[in-house]
Design an enzyme around this catalytic site. Sequence first.
Site, mmCIF file in Angstrom:
data_model
loop_
_atom_site.group_PDB
_atom_site.id
_atom_site.type_symbol
_atom_site.label_atom_id
_atom_site.label_comp_id
_atom_site.label_asym_id
_atom_site.label_seq_id
_atom_site.Cartn_x
_atom_site.Cartn_y
_atom_site.Cartn_z
ATOM 1 N N GLU A 61 1.164 -13.551 12.236
ATOM 2 C CA GLU A 61 1.754 -12.389 12.915
ATOM 3 C C GLU A 61 1.696 -11.200 11.959
ATOM 4 O OE1 GLU A 61 2.735 -12.399 16.065
ATOM 5 O OE2 GLU A 61 2.218 -14.536 16.215
ATOM 6 N N TRP A 120 -11.281 -2.381 -8.685
ATOM 7 C CA TRP A 120 -11.976 -2.150 -9.961
ATOM 8 C C TRP A 120 -12.752 -0.833 -9.926
ATOM 9 C CZ3 TRP A 120 -10.295 -4.786 -13.871
ATOM 10 C CH2 TRP A 120 -9.940 -6.126 -13.758
ATOM 11 N N GLU A 163 -12.034 -4.602 -4.901
ATOM 12 C CA GLU A 163 -12.476 -3.214 -4.744
ATOM 13 C C GLU A 163 -11.709 -2.261 -5.658
ATOM 14 O OE1 GLU A 163 -11.771 -5.278 -2.113
ATOM 15 O OE2 GLU A 163 -13.888 -5.622 -1.605
ATOM 16 N N GLY A 177 0.282 5.489 -4.346
ATOM 17 C CA GLY A 177 -0.257 6.799 -4.735
ATOM 18 C C GLY A 177 0.339 7.908 -3.870
ATOM 19 N N ARG A 199 -5.215 -2.092 8.849
ATOM 20 C CA ARG A 199 -6.391 -2.776 8.291
ATOM 21 C C ARG A 199 -5.961 -4.036 7.546
ATOM 22 N NH1 ARG A 199 -7.957 2.438 6.833
ATOM 23 N NH2 ARG A 199 -6.902 2.315 4.817
ATOM 24 N N HIS A 228 3.083 3.291 -8.795
ATOM 25 C CA HIS A 228 2.907 1.867 -9.124
ATOM 26 C C HIS A 228 4.147 1.333 -9.855
ATOM 27 C CE1 HIS A 228 -1.108 2.205 -7.695
ATOM 28 N NE2 HIS A 228 -1.580 2.885 -8.722
ATOM 29 N N ASP A 268 0.836 -1.208 0.000
ATOM 30 C CA ASP A 268 0.000 0.000 0.000
ATOM 31 C C ASP A 268 0.867 1.254 0.000
ATOM 32 O OD1 ASP A 268 -2.321 1.445 0.019
ATOM 33 O OD2 ASP A 268 -2.636 1.304 2.182
ATOM 34 N N GLY A 269 0.295 2.330 -0.521
ATOM 35 C CA GLY A 269 0.958 3.645 -0.435
ATOM 36 C C GLY A 269 1.643 4.095 -1.719
ATOM 37 N N LEU A 294 10.971 -20.545 -4.408
ATOM 38 C CA LEU A 294 9.879 -19.708 -3.894
ATOM 39 C C LEU A 294 8.624 -19.830 -4.767
ATOM 40 C CD1 LEU A 294 9.031 -17.202 -2.058
ATOM 41 C CD2 LEU A 294 9.806 -15.791 -3.975
ATOM 42 N N ARG A 329 0.073 9.225 -9.953
ATOM 43 C CA ARG A 329 -0.060 7.988 -9.163
ATOM 44 C C ARG A 329 0.637 6.794 -9.831
ATOM 45 N NH1 ARG A 329 -3.695 7.464 -5.267
ATOM 46 N NH2 ARG A 329 -4.015 5.294 -5.825
ATOM 47 N N TRP A 377 3.133 7.836 -2.205
ATOM 48 C CA TRP A 377 4.569 7.952 -2.497
ATOM 49 C C TRP A 377 4.761 8.913 -3.672
ATOM 50 C CZ3 TRP A 377 7.616 7.168 -6.762
ATOM 51 C CH2 TRP A 377 9.001 7.045 -6.546
HETATM 52 C C1 FPP Z 1 -1.630 0.207 -3.453
HETATM 53 O O1 FPP Z 1 -1.215 1.556 -3.483
HETATM 54 C C2 FPP Z 1 -1.129 -0.538 -4.589
HETATM 55 C C3 FPP Z 1 -1.875 -1.111 -5.592
HETATM 56 C C4 FPP Z 1 -3.348 -1.037 -5.628
HETATM 57 C C5 FPP Z 1 -1.286 -1.809 -6.722
HETATM 58 C C6 FPP Z 1 -0.037 -2.599 -6.443
HETATM 59 C C7 FPP Z 1 0.596 -2.883 -7.737
HETATM 60 C C8 FPP Z 1 1.917 -2.879 -7.988
HETATM 61 C C9 FPP Z 1 2.968 -2.660 -6.984
HETATM 62 C C10 FPP Z 1 2.401 -3.060 -9.374
HETATM 63 C C11 FPP Z 1 2.203 -4.385 -10.023
HETATM 64 C C12 FPP Z 1 2.454 -5.577 -9.186
HETATM 65 C C13 FPP Z 1 3.136 -6.685 -9.551
HETATM 66 C C14 FPP Z 1 2.970 -7.876 -8.708
HETATM 67 C C15 FPP Z 1 4.035 -6.792 -10.709
HETATM 68 P P1 FPP Z 1 -2.338 2.683 -3.583
HETATM 69 O O2 FPP Z 1 -2.537 3.023 -5.006
HETATM 70 O O3 FPP Z 1 -3.580 2.237 -2.878
HETATM 71 O O4 FPP Z 1 -1.670 3.862 -2.802
HETATM 72 P P2 FPP Z 1 -2.401 4.978 -1.930
HETATM 73 O O5 FPP Z 1 -3.128 4.280 -0.826
HETATM 74 O O6 FPP Z 1 -1.280 5.825 -1.436
HETATM 75 O O7 FPP Z 1 -3.330 5.704 -2.846
#
Ligand code: FPP
Length: 279
Positions: free
Chosen positions: A221, A83, A81, A37, A208, A51, A34-35, A145, A47, A39
């Site tokens: 954990e 989507w 969600e 966006g 969460r 990613h 998470d994070g 892995l 955004r 970042w």
């Molecule tokens: C959450 O950050 C991240 C996502 C919804 C997408 C995660 C996807 C990737 C890291 C790229 C593709 C993955 C692979 C496995 C190759 P957010 O957009 O919710 O950030 P925010 O909460 O700061 O808005």
Amino acid sequence: MGKGPQEATGEDRKVQEKLRKSGEIPRHIAIIMDGNGRWAKKRGMPRIAGHTEGVESVRDIVEVCGQLGVQFLTLYAFSTENWKRPQEEVSLLMRLLLKAIRDETDRLHTNNVRLKAIGDIAALPREVQDELSDGIEKTQHNTGLTLALALSYSGRWEITEAVKRIAKDVSEHRVSAADITDGLIGSYLVTAGIPDPDLLVRTSGEFRISNFLLWQLAYTEIFITPKYWPSFRRDELYAAIRDYQGRERRFGMVSEQVHSPGPEQKSLLKSFIKSVTGP
Ligand code: FPP
């Protein structure tokens, strides 16, 4: 030539050796990435730049998990969600995913990584589905892995689907209602055959679960870090594992039972842990 993760070098290698000696390396790590966006926003970038940088973190974490001997890594890459996000972001994410799988499959394969996907895969764009099945097929016999990408996934979706299939099997007399145990339910989930996570990492400081692996996280954990996913690299994973090694996993029992069990408790504990984490 034998297949396997590219070995760690220098200081990093020493850190990994120390980590292996200081305690158990979790068999299964699950991550809520998470994070991305935030970042990007902090750096005045769109955004999608978050990613894209997030993919670099995925690459680093996959590599280091292989080196450490982690057996399963499950990444929450796209939730049911997600989507609902603006259509432009969804389509950019799908393109990024497609490119990442296309670019990384060969490296995964040489590193002996087995790729898997869990979720409503049929809901993904056709080309993502095709790229995924190619990667899964190519890496299916690898023994290092297992990397499970949770895509169009949510815990409630998964449990609902499992209940529907169990109900169908009961109504068609393949399963009797009396046979429904937690083990049977587990075998209807998309994670069947994968032990429950030992460690859940969530980045960006939110406390969460966000509909991730609701059934499987029962005794996991949890480690929460304020780092945004694109800044979460191997040093942060080492910190999470160190923290995990300091935990006492009691699986609902008391400390004495776990640490100096009598023969009866020993076998109880063994079969309970097996039922929770798999063989
Ligand atoms: C959450 O950050 C991240 C996502 C919804 C997408 C995660 C996807 C990737 C890291 C790229 C593709 C993955 C692979 C496995 C190759 P957010 O957009 O919710 O950030 P925010 O909460 O700061 O808005």
